[in-house]
Design a protein around this motif. Structure first.
Motif, short mmCIF file in Angstrom:
data_model
loop_
_atom_site.label_atom_id
_atom_site.label_comp_id
_atom_site.label_asym_id
_atom_site.label_seq_id
_atom_site.Cartn_x
_atom_site.Cartn_y
_atom_site.Cartn_z
N THR A 52 39.89 37.70 47.80
CA THR A 52 39.95 39.15 47.96
C THR A 52 38.94 39.37 49.21
N GLY A 54 36.60 41.51 49.15
CA GLY A 54 35.31 41.73 48.37
C GLY A 54 34.62 40.38 48.23
N ARG A 64 31.82 44.79 53.39
CA ARG A 64 33.33 44.88 53.53
C ARG A 64 34.13 45.00 54.66
N GLY A 91 41.43 47.45 48.24
CA GLY A 91 41.25 46.14 48.88
C GLY A 91 42.59 45.43 49.31
#
Length: 139
Positions: A52, A54, A64, A91
């Motif tokens: 991801t 993140g 981010r 995301g």
């Protein structure tokens, strides 16, 4: 800070800048920046070469938004792909592309040789042990 503490801090900064500048210059010969290499190498260690945004940002110590902008540039170069994260509607997932894997495989030997030349080979085994001990204490 005491004079000894100041001397230690300045020495640490000089070493970090010198090693980082030298390894970045060597990595650039492979067409990658240090952040490019960090993203690619981290993705290569993940299941399905995917993470991801993140997780990547946390790993790199970046926000981010900063990583998102960098990933956009890497995607334009064909080094990674981005897709919506089904677990987080805001995301995205970053995935290493075959072209990104080739870039990483080409850069890895250059990077390892550079780290060796600019850091590892300049230290004794005792220095390396002390460096690990210090890093573990600060981590």
């Amino acid at each position: 800070m005491s004079p000894d503490e100041d001397r230690a801090w300045r020495a640490y900064r000089r070493v970090m800048v010198a090693v980082q500048t030298s390894t970045a210059r060597d990595l650039a010969t492979a067409g990658l920046s240090e952040p490019d290499y960090e993203v690619l190498s981290t993705l290569s260690e993940r299941p399905a070469n995917t993470s991801t945004l993140g997780e990547q940002a946390d790993k790199m110590g970046w926000s981010r938004s900063r990583l998102s902008r960098h990933a956009t540039r890497m995607e334009a170069r064909g080094l990674l792909s981005r897709a919506p994260d089904p677990a987080d509607g805001r995301g995205c997932l970053l995935t290493l592309t075959p072209q990104g894997l080739l870039a990483l495989e080409g850069a890895a030997p250059i990077h390892v040789a550079s780290v060796r030349r600019h850091l590892i080979d300049r230290l004794t085994p005792e220095d390396l042990t002390a460096l690990v001990r210090m890093a573990e204490r600060l981590d």
